[in-house]
Design a protein around this motif. Structure first.
Motif, PDB file in Angstrom:
ATOM      1  N   ARG A   8      -1.492  -6.445   3.609  1.00 52.00           N
ATOM      2  CA  ARG A   8      -2.183  -5.173   3.977  1.00 52.00           C
ATOM      3  C   ARG A   8      -2.761  -4.339   2.625  1.00 52.00           C
ATOM      4  NH1 ARG A   8      -0.682  -0.310   7.921  1.00 52.00           N
ATOM      5  NH2 ARG A   8      -2.594   0.528   8.110  1.00 52.00           N
ATOM      6  N   ASN A  49       4.928 -13.218  14.668  1.00 51.36           N
ATOM      7  CA  ASN A  49       4.576 -11.925  14.270  1.00 51.36           C
ATOM      8  C   ASN A  49       3.952 -11.929  13.128  1.00 51.36           C
ATOM      9  OD1 ASN A  49       4.259  -9.255  14.813  1.00 51.36           O
ATOM     10  ND2 ASN A  49       6.258  -8.719  13.718  1.00 51.36           N
ATOM     11  N   THR A  51       1.581 -10.928  10.751  1.00 48.25           N
ATOM     12  CA  THR A  51       0.545 -10.088  10.483  1.00 48.25           C
ATOM     13  C   THR A  51       0.083  -9.745   8.895  1.00 48.25           C
ATOM     14  OG1 THR A  51       1.982  -8.225   9.975  1.00 48.25           O
ATOM     15  CG2 THR A  51       1.468  -8.704  12.329  1.00 48.25           C
ATOM     16  N   ASP A  52      -0.697  -8.884   8.634  1.00 47.31           N
ATOM     17  CA  ASP A  52      -0.702  -8.824   6.980  1.00 47.31           C
ATOM     18  C   ASP A  52       0.318  -7.972   6.514  1.00 47.31           C
ATOM     19  OD1 ASP A  52      -1.443  -6.244   8.319  1.00 47.31           O
ATOM     20  OD2 ASP A  52      -3.317  -5.958   7.454  1.00 47.31           O
ATOM     21  N   GLU A  90      -0.424  -4.244  14.912  1.00 43.87           N
ATOM     22  CA  GLU A  90       0.100  -5.736  14.951  1.00 43.87           C
ATOM     23  C   GLU A  90      -0.290  -6.519  16.200  1.00 43.87           C
ATOM     24  OE1 GLU A  90       4.327  -5.446  12.810  1.00 43.87           O
ATOM     25  OE2 GLU A  90       4.339  -4.206  14.624  1.00 43.87           O
ATOM     26  N   TYR A  93      -3.069  -9.170  16.015  1.00 44.54           N
ATOM     27  CA  TYR A  93      -2.772 -10.757  15.354  1.00 44.54           C
ATOM     28  C   TYR A  93      -2.187 -11.306  16.300  1.00 44.54           C
ATOM     29  CZ  TYR A  93      -3.715  -8.534  10.796  1.00 44.54           C
ATOM     30  OH  TYR A  93      -4.387  -8.200   9.390  1.00 44.54           O
ATOM     31  N   SER A  95      -1.701 -13.869  19.474  1.00 42.98           N
ATOM     32  CA  SER A  95      -2.704 -14.658  20.422  1.00 42.98           C
ATOM     33  C   SER A  95      -2.971 -14.005  21.651  1.00 42.98           C
ATOM     34  CB  SER A  95      -2.070 -16.054  20.374  1.00 42.98           C
ATOM     35  OG  SER A  95      -0.880 -16.123  21.261  1.00 42.98           O
ATOM     36  N   SER A 121      -2.610 -16.624  14.802  1.00 40.81           N
ATOM     37  CA  SER A 121      -2.359 -15.541  14.197  1.00 40.81           C
ATOM     38  C   SER A 121      -2.880 -15.739  12.634  1.00 40.81           C
ATOM     39  CB  SER A 121      -0.863 -14.913  14.273  1.00 40.81           C
ATOM     40  OG  SER A 121      -0.353 -14.503  15.417  1.00 40.81           O
ATOM     41  N   MET A 124      -6.423 -15.038  12.665  1.00 40.93           N
ATOM     42  CA  MET A 124      -6.896 -13.633  12.481  1.00 40.93           C
ATOM     43  C   MET A 124      -6.682 -12.669  11.271  1.00 40.93           C
ATOM     44  SD  MET A 124      -8.039 -12.438  15.521  1.00 40.93           S
ATOM     45  CE  MET A 124      -8.004 -10.926  14.626  1.00 40.93           C
ATOM     46  N   LEU A 125      -5.654 -13.398  10.403  1.00 43.71           N
ATOM     47  CA  LEU A 125      -5.551 -13.106   9.074  1.00 43.71           C
ATOM     48  C   LEU A 125      -6.763 -13.389   8.341  1.00 43.71           C
ATOM     49  CD1 LEU A 125      -3.621 -11.642   7.170  1.00 43.71           C
ATOM     50  CD2 LEU A 125      -2.592 -14.082   6.784  1.00 43.71           C
ATOM     51  N   GLN A 128      -9.561 -11.221   8.861  1.00 42.06           N
ATOM     52  CA  GLN A 128      -9.485  -9.856   8.285  1.00 42.06           C
ATOM     53  C   GLN A 128      -9.935  -9.967   6.840  1.00 42.06           C
ATOM     54  OE1 GLN A 128      -8.869  -7.074   8.925  1.00 42.06           O
ATOM     55  NE2 GLN A 128      -7.592  -6.512  10.410  1.00 42.06           N
ATOM     56  N   GLU A 136      -8.474  -3.657  16.516  1.00 42.50           N
ATOM     57  CA  GLU A 136      -8.388  -4.434  17.930  1.00 42.50           C
ATOM     58  C   GLU A 136      -9.607  -4.252  18.989  1.00 42.50           C
ATOM     59  OE1 GLU A 136      -6.656  -5.946  21.296  1.00 42.50           O
ATOM     60  OE2 GLU A 136      -6.324  -6.337  19.459  1.00 42.50           O
TER      61      GLU A 136
END
Length: 218
Positions: A8, A49, A51-52, A90, A93, A95, A121, A124-125, A128, A136
């Motif tokens: 992030r 989970n 996420t960035d 979060e 990210y 599904s 996920s 999605m990263l 980004q 979102e």
């Protein structure tokens, strides 16, 4: 002390400096993450989970996923439990099927494929990395996500078809990590030679150099 940072921070630095990733950089990072997901799935481990903030860049350029088992899926019963401190950002990210379960506070997801959820996920990263600043509201519906993907066909002609398979709304239409690795290997023309330089912005590279790495490494 080792120099590690979550993704992030890197994305925020790049967004501030308008340092957009090249297609080759994105495919390289995604391919590394797919190798991790394949290893986890082969050992019946699912992250749920990604996420960035849970993606960590180590000082040697390796990638590490933190936060495994914070959300837990029992493959024998189909029961799922979410950890109590999930941040609103979060959820972006998650599904679609995982997001629906979380919002409805469901403890059981029928026919849930945790590996395919992790694939989404990572997709999605990647998104980004491409847009540097999604939230979102940008990706929360099927239409909004598909509209973003349509815009990428010309910008990322090699990677976009693979990303579409990763971000398919229906889990059954997503490819596995093993299949995506095969697709990516035809897409990656050459691996960037300096992993640290690939992920970090100029300011972060300077910090790393001050930690003792040579300029050629940073």
């Amino acid at each position: 002390q080792s120099f590690n940072t979550n993704f992030r921070v890197i994305l925020e630095e790049r967004s501030t400096n308008k340092e957009y990733y090249r297609e080759e950089e994105i495919t390289f990072i995604v391919e590394r993450l797919m190798v991790i997901l394949k290893y986890l799935a082969d050992n019946k481990i699912y992250h749920l989970n990604i996420t960035d903030e849970n993606l960590i860049l180590m000082e040697n350029g390796a990638l590490k996923l933190n936060g495994c088992y914070e959300n837990f899926f029992d493959t024998s019963t189909g029961d799922i439990s979410f950890y109590s401190n999930i941040k609103p950002r979060e959820i972006m990210y998650f599904s679609p099927e995982l997001k629906e379960a979380y919002k409805s506070q469901s403890t059981n997801i029928q026919n849930f494929d945790p590996h395919k959820s992790d694939i989404f996920s990572v997709g999605m990263l990647a998104l980004q990395m491409i847009y540097l600043g999604l939230d979102e509201n940008d990706v929360g519906t099927r239409k909004s996500l598909e509209d973003l993907l349509k815009q990428l066909k010309k910008q990322l002609p090699n990677f976009c078809p693979i990303l579409v398979k990763m971000l398919a709304w229906e889990p059954s239409q997503r490819e596995s990590a093993k299949e995506i690795i095969t697709l990516l290997q035809t897409c990656i023309r050459e691996k960037p030679p300096e992993a640290l330089g690939l992920y970090k912005t100029k300011r972060l590279r300077e910090k790393t150099t001050k930690k003792g790495l040579s300029k050629s490494e940073a």
